[in-house]
Write an enzyme that holds these catalytic residues in place. Structure first.
Site, PDB file in Angstrom:
ATOM      1  N   TRP A   1      52.097  76.733  34.406  1.00 50.89           N
ATOM      2  CA  TRP A   1      53.172  75.804  34.902  1.00 50.89           C
ATOM      3  C   TRP A   1      53.549  74.219  34.052  1.00 50.89           C
ATOM      4  O   TRP A   1      53.861  73.655  34.466  1.00 50.89           O
ATOM      5  CB  TRP A   1      52.638  74.588  36.361  1.00 50.89           C
ATOM      6  CG  TRP A   1      52.996  75.712  38.257  1.00 50.89           C
ATOM      7  CD1 TRP A   1      51.699  76.004  37.979  1.00 50.89           C
ATOM      8  CD2 TRP A   1      53.763  76.355  38.324  1.00 50.89           C
ATOM      9  NE1 TRP A   1      51.561  77.585  39.107  1.00 50.89           N
ATOM     10  CE2 TRP A   1      52.979  77.588  39.124  1.00 50.89           C
ATOM     11  CE3 TRP A   1      54.970  76.380  38.309  1.00 50.89           C
ATOM     12  CZ2 TRP A   1      53.923  78.388  40.045  1.00 50.89           C
ATOM     13  CZ3 TRP A   1      55.543  77.114  39.545  1.00 50.89           C
ATOM     14  CH2 TRP A   1      55.157  78.638  39.984  1.00 50.89           C
TER      15      TRP A   1
ATOM     16  N   LYS B   1      58.969  79.904  38.398  1.00 46.89           N
ATOM     17  CA  LYS B   1      60.170  78.786  38.510  1.00 46.89           C
ATOM     18  C   LYS B   1      60.896  78.847  37.095  1.00 46.89           C
ATOM     19  O   LYS B   1      60.716  78.426  36.252  1.00 46.89           O
ATOM     20  CB  LYS B   1      59.868  77.335  39.308  1.00 46.89           C
ATOM     21  CG  LYS B   1      59.372  77.748  41.097  1.00 46.89           C
ATOM     22  CD  LYS B   1      58.958  76.517  41.541  1.00 46.89           C
ATOM     23  CE  LYS B   1      59.076  77.063  42.912  1.00 46.89           C
ATOM     24  NZ  LYS B   1      58.823  75.645  43.645  1.00 46.89           N
TER      25      LYS B   1
ATOM     26  N   ASP C   1      79.142  89.442  56.703  1.00 38.49           N
ATOM     27  CA  ASP C   1      78.663  88.915  57.875  1.00 38.49           C
ATOM     28  C   ASP C   1      79.874  87.833  57.627  1.00 38.49           C
ATOM     29  O   ASP C   1      80.154  87.731  56.489  1.00 38.49           O
ATOM     30  CB  ASP C   1      77.681  88.124  57.817  1.00 38.49           C
ATOM     31  CG  ASP C   1      77.004  86.796  58.899  1.00 38.49           C
ATOM     32  OD1 ASP C   1      77.142  87.706  60.166  1.00 38.49           O
ATOM     33  OD2 ASP C   1      77.264  85.994  58.599  1.00 38.49           O
TER      34      ASP C   1
ATOM     35  N   GLU D   1      82.788  92.038  59.790  1.00 42.95           N
ATOM     36  CA  GLU D   1      82.435  90.799  61.521  1.00 42.95           C
ATOM     37  C   GLU D   1      83.937  90.001  60.748  1.00 42.95           C
ATOM     38  O   GLU D   1      83.516  89.077  60.225  1.00 42.95           O
ATOM     39  CB  GLU D   1      81.168  90.203  61.435  1.00 42.95           C
ATOM     40  CG  GLU D   1      81.058  89.609  62.135  1.00 42.95           C
ATOM     41  CD  GLU D   1      79.992  88.472  62.098  1.00 42.95           C
ATOM     42  OE1 GLU D   1      79.334  88.117  63.015  1.00 42.95           O
ATOM     43  OE2 GLU D   1      80.151  87.468  60.980  1.00 42.95           O
TER      44      GLU D   1
END
Length: 766
Positions: free
Chosen positions: A177, A212, A433, A488
């Site tokens: 990290w 990350k 959606d 939808e």
């Protein structure tokens, strides 16, 4: 009490079987062979909901010239062939842009011609730009081969679009990290990159290790974010409220799932089983992809569905969002397993002949910063962000971020996301959606759409979003021509379900969202005597010509906490004590089971060109859905499916389940959902009877709360019914079709007695 429902089958004149066979169809005959009849009787054995007998005695029926509400007139497709979805040649002249087929098929759209010209021009301009700078739409939608983590030769290359970042590093388990030795470089387009060569034949970043993206923004602060294109993200289950971590997913060949079964062809009509993997098990916990594949898929197949629609596939850190607050768009939800586990589920479905659609959410994104795409927004302009700035970039009811669909990299991200799920996981299509929110700047908030065209085509229309959806539908059908794509949308925008080549938006189907609302209104607010069969039939047939709908009586929306499943609305607390077959049936349970069957079957038969059911509702699942949350003590009790209810032989749930299987089988045999022939021939408000034709079938529904009818003659018919045989059969749970494959009429009740009618309606003049 509600009396009966029935349907009578009518065969086409030309067919493929003889009288002596059990098949329904006729061959080389202009009229059916058999005796004529003089009356039709819908005759229950008892006044309540016992065995229903359909008998025919020497009757003649006639059919007047009735015009279907779904007309057979030919669609005018006036758009030039250069705009076909498989041809990238662009329209260039004003005359070509003016020639929009959708306007020719509906003259009511002519006043909005300028709107259609504007959005078509924007769509065509975007296609030209993609062709010029990216090699075309399909190539543009392969962003996952460039962004995120990819193998290039003997190295891993990581790229991230973050134009607002001043400095950037890649961090993770592989470097403790500490990103000081893994600084990234930025190009003129705001894309950061780093190349990590293999070491000793091993990748610099081990498979299944955490990573990350660390960057420094304009304020001078360093922040850590999950890579936007990450393909897997996990959370430490031992830490309450722990943030998600991105995971580098690149399994070695022996661990990578290999698909074994071909994707099933597109059915003539989808019969969709809407499912949520996490809540699909009986135990109060999160279920896995492999458990769903092994335990639930066989149930879906046994009930004769042909399509599974999976909710909550894309990673979402908040479980109770039902999968609609997406944090990581390219990652599968890790609660239920790994990407390889999801591939196993899809391949297992394909082996059973089931297609799999994904509930895709491109209408908004989670507001989460630490583990979501929103974390890349650090106050920059909209053109350097995935989202709009200010109020336009925030959905106040959903507490989520709204995409900037005019941004080049946003288009790359979303279109690539669609192709990723199609090609990497072999999904067979999507249910989009929140389309209403995308179509309008007001997002449908506080809007009661009345059907006036000015509500759909004005300055309130988000043309950038419309163009994105046009591009998306073209891409999906280009990558997978057999794909099924459903919108939808509650607004009913004209053209949503027509091809882009006609000036439409390109969806194959829209959800008929007004149907469940009407049923719920009746069940909550009207007595049995107040039910209007005219209003019911009108609601079910209220859809645009040549734009297909998926009908449903209830989905997941109708049973979330604060509401109830339809079965529970009908029978409520008596479901806890009155569902045993070992005792007498109460009037409330009888009424509830009968109406549950009738509502779902009538919705399927008259409400659209496809049908959808949410997991468990096929057998009348009680209560409601409530995800673990602080308000319920983080309980999973209402976040599971009680399959034991339908599996117990002494409970009445099995009857609703068998009926669901039967009505799906009926469509499998006769394909009435795909038929454009729909004629509502009689709606009798006094008798509470609805009669209609769909394909080669005639359906009769009696909604009268007290009356049953013997010798009921159907009005307005000028064709003669001839019967080859009429028998009563008794089938055992769970398959009421065992022992026959013929075209027959199936009428069910709580005792699983079925009347089987072999017959044909033929024109007596021919």
């Amino acid at each position: 009490m509600f009396g009966s429902l029935s349907l009578l089958l009518q065969a086409p004149v030309s067919g493929s079987a003889s009288l002596s066979s059990p098949s329904f169809y006729w061959k080389n005959s202009k009229r059916a062979v058999g005796g004529t009849c003089d009356s039709l009787k819908l005759k229950p054995v008892r006044q309540t909901f016992g065995p229903i007998r359909l008998t025919v005695h020497n009757c003649k029926w006639s059919f007047p010239a009735i015009t279907s509400s779904i007309s057979e007139k030919k669609q005018n497709r006036a758009v030039p062939t250069v705009l076909t979805d498989d041809n990238l040649a662009m329209m260039t002249t004003e005359e070509e842009i003016d020639n929009i087929g959708l306007l020719s098929s509906d003259s009511g759209l002519q006043p909005f011609k300028d709107h259609f010209r504007y959005r078509m021009r924007k769509y065509l301009d975007q296609r030209k730009l993609l062709e010029k700078h990216e090699g075309g739409l399909k190539q543009f939608a392969q962003g996952y081969l460039k962004f995120g983590f990819n193998r290039e030769g003997s190295s891993i290359v990581y790229r991230e679009w973050a134009p607002s970042a001043g400095e950037a590093q890649l961090i993770g388990d592989f470097n403790g990290w500490d990103g000081s030795n893994h600084k990234m470089e930025k190009n003129e387009f705001g894309v950061w990159s780093i190349t990590l060569p293999d070491s000793g034949g091993n990748p610099a970043i081990p498979h299944n290790s955490r990573v990350k993206f660390r960057f420094k923004h304009g304020g001078g602060s360093w922040v850590d974010r999950i890579p936007a294109w990450i393909q897997y993200a996990t959370v430490d289950p031992a830490r309450f409220g722990a943030p998600y971590d991105g995971v580098f997913w690149d399994p070695p060949a022996p661990e990578r799932y290999q698909f074994k079964h071909p994707q099933p062809p597109r059915p003539t009509a989808p019969r969709i089983y809407e499912a949520h993997v996490g809540m699909s098990g009986s135990e109060p916990r999160v279920s896995t992809y492999r458990e769903f594949a092994d335990d639930v898929l066989p149930r879906i197949k046994a009930n004769n569905y042909n399509t599974v629609q999976l909710m909550a596939v894309m990673e979402h850190s908040y479980y109770a969002s039902f999968g609609y607050h997406i944090t990581n768009f390219f990652a599968v939800s890790s609660r239920s397993g790994t990407p390889e586990d999801l591939k196993y589920l899809i391949d297992k479905a394909h082996s059973l002949g089931l297609r799999v659609l994904m509930d895709v959410v491109h209408s908004h994104a989670s507001n989460n910063v630490t583990d979501g795409l929103n974390g890349f927004d650090v106050g920059q302009s909209s053109q350097e962000s995935y989202f709009h700035t200010g109020e336009r970039g925030y959905h106040k009811l959903w507490d989520s971020r709204l995409f900037n669909y005019s941004n080049w990299e946003v288009l790359r991200f979303l279109l690539s996301n669609l192709r990723w799920w199609l090609e990497e996981f072999k999904f067979d299509g999507f249910r989009f959606d929140g389309v209403t929110s995308m179509l309008y700047h007001h997002h449908g908030i506080n809007m009661a759409f009345s059907g006036q065209y000015k509500e759909y085509f004005s300055e309130a229309t988000d043309v950038d979003a419309v163009v994105y959806l046009m591009l998306a539908n073209c891409l999906i059908h280009d990558v997978l021509p057999d794909a099924t794509v459903i919108a939808e949308d509650v607004s009913g925008m004209p053209g949503l379900g027509r091809p882009v080549s006609e000036g439409g938006i390109g969806f194959d189907y829209r959800l008929a969202m007004g149907i469940p609302d009407k049923w719920i209104d009746y069940l909550k607010n009207k007595t049995d005597e107040e039910w209007s069969v005219n209003e019911i039939a009108g609601n079910l047939t209220n859809r645009r010509y040549a734009e297909k709908c998926v009908a449903y009586a209830e989905s997941h929306d109708q049973s979330i906490v604060g509401d109830k499943t339809m079965a529970f609305l009908l029978m409520d607390q008596e479901m806890y004590s009155g569902m045993s077959c070992l005792g007498d049936t109460s009037p409330k349970i009888e009424r509830g089971i009968a109406l549950h069957k009738m509502i779902h079957f009538l919705t399927m038969a008259l409400g659209g060109e496809g049908y959808l059911n949410f997991m468990g509702n096929e057998f009348g699942h009680p209560e409601w859905i409530d995800f673990p949350r602080e308000g319920n003590g983080w309980s999973y009790e209402k976040c599971r499916r009680q399959w034991n209810l339908v599996d117990m032989e002494h409970l009445r749930y099995k009857y609703m389940n068998a009926f669901d299987s039967a009505m799906n089988k009926l469509d499998e045999i006769f394909s009435f959902l795909a038929s454009t022939k729909q004629i509502v021939s009689s709606v009798d408000e006094e008798d509470k009877v609805i009669v209609f034709e769909r394909g080669d079938l005639v359906f009769v529904f009696n909604f009268h709360p007290e009356n049953t009818y013997e010798g009921y003659v159907l009005p307005n018919y000028t064709k003669e019914l001839t019967a080859t045989s009429s028998v009563t059969l008794q089938f055992k749970h769970p398959n009421p079709f065992s022992g026959t494959k013929s075209g027959v009429t199936y009428l069910g009740n709580t005792e699983l007695h079925w009347t089987v009618m072999l017959g044909s309606l033929v024109d007596m003049e021919g």
